[in-house]
Design an enzyme around this catalytic site. Sequence first.
Site, mmCIF file in Angstrom:
data_model
loop_
_atom_site.group_PDB
_atom_site.id
_atom_site.type_symbol
_atom_site.label_atom_id
_atom_site.label_comp_id
_atom_site.label_asym_id
_atom_site.label_seq_id
_atom_site.Cartn_x
_atom_site.Cartn_y
_atom_site.Cartn_z
ATOM 1 N N GLY A 1 9.493 -9.802 -21.864
ATOM 2 C CA GLY A 1 9.427 -10.406 -23.467
ATOM 3 C C GLY A 1 8.426 -10.843 -24.278
ATOM 4 O O GLY A 1 8.639 -12.184 -23.341
ATOM 5 N N HIS A 2 7.653 -10.526 -24.686
ATOM 6 C CA HIS A 2 6.968 -11.649 -25.033
ATOM 7 C C HIS A 2 6.167 -11.559 -26.748
ATOM 8 O O HIS A 2 6.216 -10.476 -27.603
ATOM 9 C CB HIS A 2 5.164 -11.172 -24.718
ATOM 10 C CG HIS A 2 5.076 -11.175 -22.821
ATOM 11 N ND1 HIS A 2 3.815 -11.347 -23.014
ATOM 12 C CD2 HIS A 2 5.641 -11.657 -22.538
ATOM 13 C CE1 HIS A 2 4.020 -10.744 -21.075
ATOM 14 N NE2 HIS A 2 5.497 -11.972 -20.641
ATOM 15 N N GLN B 1 6.922 -13.030 -16.774
ATOM 16 C CA GLN B 1 8.264 -13.962 -16.095
ATOM 17 C C GLN B 1 7.745 -15.576 -15.499
ATOM 18 O O GLN B 1 6.671 -15.579 -16.475
ATOM 19 C CB GLN B 1 9.267 -13.169 -15.019
ATOM 20 C CG GLN B 1 9.635 -11.973 -15.280
ATOM 21 C CD GLN B 1 9.038 -11.043 -15.193
ATOM 22 O OE1 GLN B 1 7.782 -10.749 -14.693
ATOM 23 N NE2 GLN B 1 9.151 -9.891 -16.205
ATOM 24 N N LYS C 1 4.494 -17.328 -23.402
ATOM 25 C CA LYS C 1 3.226 -17.700 -22.848
ATOM 26 C C LYS C 1 2.609 -17.200 -23.978
ATOM 27 O O LYS C 1 1.500 -16.687 -24.445
ATOM 28 C CB LYS C 1 3.264 -16.796 -21.796
ATOM 29 C CG LYS C 1 3.925 -17.834 -20.288
ATOM 30 C CD LYS C 1 4.004 -16.565 -18.898
ATOM 31 C CE LYS C 1 4.840 -15.947 -19.033
ATOM 32 N NZ LYS C 1 6.338 -15.925 -19.316
ATOM 33 N N ASP D 1 10.295 -17.057 -20.162
ATOM 34 C CA ASP D 1 10.231 -17.102 -21.230
ATOM 35 C C ASP D 1 9.613 -18.679 -21.742
ATOM 36 O O ASP D 1 10.200 -19.174 -22.701
ATOM 37 C CB ASP D 1 11.776 -17.173 -21.227
ATOM 38 C CG ASP D 1 12.400 -15.859 -20.978
ATOM 39 O OD1 ASP D 1 11.506 -14.438 -21.778
ATOM 40 O OD2 ASP D 1 13.428 -15.698 -20.349
HETATM 41 P P1 IMP Z 1 14.577 -7.818 -13.188
HETATM 42 O O1 IMP Z 1 13.427 -8.370 -13.598
HETATM 43 O O2 IMP Z 1 15.093 -7.340 -14.482
HETATM 44 O O3 IMP Z 1 14.599 -7.940 -11.982
HETATM 45 O O4 IMP Z 1 15.310 -9.427 -13.683
HETATM 46 C C1 IMP Z 1 15.515 -10.656 -12.081
HETATM 47 C C2 IMP Z 1 16.182 -11.189 -12.766
HETATM 48 O O5 IMP Z 1 14.462 -12.408 -13.278
HETATM 49 C C3 IMP Z 1 16.674 -11.806 -13.812
HETATM 50 O O6 IMP Z 1 17.546 -13.079 -13.395
HETATM 51 C C4 IMP Z 1 16.588 -11.606 -15.242
HETATM 52 O O7 IMP Z 1 16.795 -12.394 -16.475
HETATM 53 C C5 IMP Z 1 14.990 -12.234 -14.559
HETATM 54 N N1 IMP Z 1 13.419 -11.944 -15.493
HETATM 55 C C6 IMP Z 1 12.622 -10.655 -15.432
HETATM 56 N N2 IMP Z 1 11.704 -10.933 -16.352
HETATM 57 C C7 IMP Z 1 11.850 -11.625 -17.478
HETATM 58 C C8 IMP Z 1 11.212 -12.343 -18.147
HETATM 59 O O8 IMP Z 1 10.660 -11.707 -18.607
HETATM 60 N N3 IMP Z 1 11.782 -13.455 -18.727
HETATM 61 C C9 IMP Z 1 12.828 -14.667 -18.402
HETATM 62 N N4 IMP Z 1 13.775 -14.026 -17.168
HETATM 63 C C10 IMP Z 1 12.795 -12.773 -16.902
#
Ligand code: IMP
Length: 426
Positions: A40-41, A225, A16, A13
């Site tokens: 999420g972008h 991420q 980017k 977040d």
């Molecule tokens: P997963 O990717 O859904 O398996 O989640 C694993 C961890 O990564 C959790 O803490 C999510 O909140 C975090 N996470 C996954 N995608 C994002 C993102 O795009 N932004 C921020 N945190 C993320």
Amino acid sequence: MSVTAVVGLQWGDEAKGKIVDLLTDQHDVVVRYLGGNNAGHTVMFGGETYKLSLLPSGILRPGVTNVVATGVVINPQAFLEEMTALSDRGIEIGELLISDRAHVIFPYHMAEEAVLEKHRGDDAIGTTMRGIGTCYRDKVGRTHAIRMGDLYRPDFLRQRLTDVIAQKNTILKAFNPTFDPFCPDDIFNEYTAYADRLRPHVCDTTAFLHRALRDGKSILFEGAQGSLLDIDHGTFPYVTSSNSSGCGIHVGSGVPERAIDRMIGVVKAYTTRVGGGPCPTELDDEVGQHIRDEGNEYGTVTGRPRRCGWFDAVATGYGARVSGVDSLAVMLLDVLSKLDDVSICEAYEINGERTADFPSHAADLAIAKPIYRMLPGWKQDITGIRRLTDLPSQARAYLDTIAELLEFPVQIVSVGPDREQTMFAD
Ligand code: IMP
């Protein structure tokens, strides 16, 4: 020709999408190489805001080829819905390529994740519940994996779904006796229909990228991420399940790191984190709430309030080194504008010892006490400033401190969501 990569250096977040969007004009190809619809972008284009999840941010720009490479996990339904939502808003989808090696997310991946997270109770990872981790788990396990290319091999697909779903149903029923089992035929029919619609897009993207490099095309790699959520280098186990640092580019696209000319590390001017896991500079007070309100820090995908805190130079510096960045883009600097003073964590105290090394174990990170350098705030609206030299001296000192502690130059500073609200160092 230039090959540029944009990676987040914190827990995701970092805004980017804005940097990728700014750079897209200068590139022929934009590549997503990891994660899935957990990302999420937010991208502003033509005065409109678009929230993208699985599609590369270059999708909004005509003439750009968008590639969803090998390392991405694909939920075909979500993919098609995102394409339709853009078409409905008048965006013409140009060349969009999906790797035939990318792994596919099925409904049982979401169901498995839901029971696993529930059973972890307070220790839940706090995932986005999109079946990302369970799909990558099947990828690594190999015997239960289904890739995009497999969707076009009906005999194999039917057999694999029959075998896998029988096992998934047994496991899911053990967790929940009232669970309604998945039917292999239904899923086969559903996914074959998705595959038909996606057929024009599915190809060998690795070969495409190698050709693009040979032809001198400029390529932009769009990270998802952030470095601290990297499966190997992040705050394990509170991480995502792929290589979300710069390390993931080679793995997830087949393009070697040595082909990259410029690696931009994107950071927020403060820290946020969603989901579980330690976050030493988290502020559980009115300053944390102030940052959340000013920065609108709520998840793009899940809507969850993000945990907010001061900039952590130990964690972010580690992320920058692992990713191998050349320069920094500091985003959302304006969010800190109303504060009397601002702090940057320059070291941790762990069991009475001062260290600037980022701990490898989550338990050590959980007891790390941040040691702050406090700086005066600027208490001035900076959203209209367009040159770095016009920033208040306190804001410049804040940026200089980040550059000093991370040992990388700040090249880009953002003070608002619009493209114009971006400043570049000379
Ligand atoms: P997963 O990717 O859904 O398996 O989640 C694993 C961890 O990564 C959790 O803490 C999510 O909140 C975090 N996470 C996954 N995608 C994002 C993102 O795009 N932004 C921020 N945190 C993320």
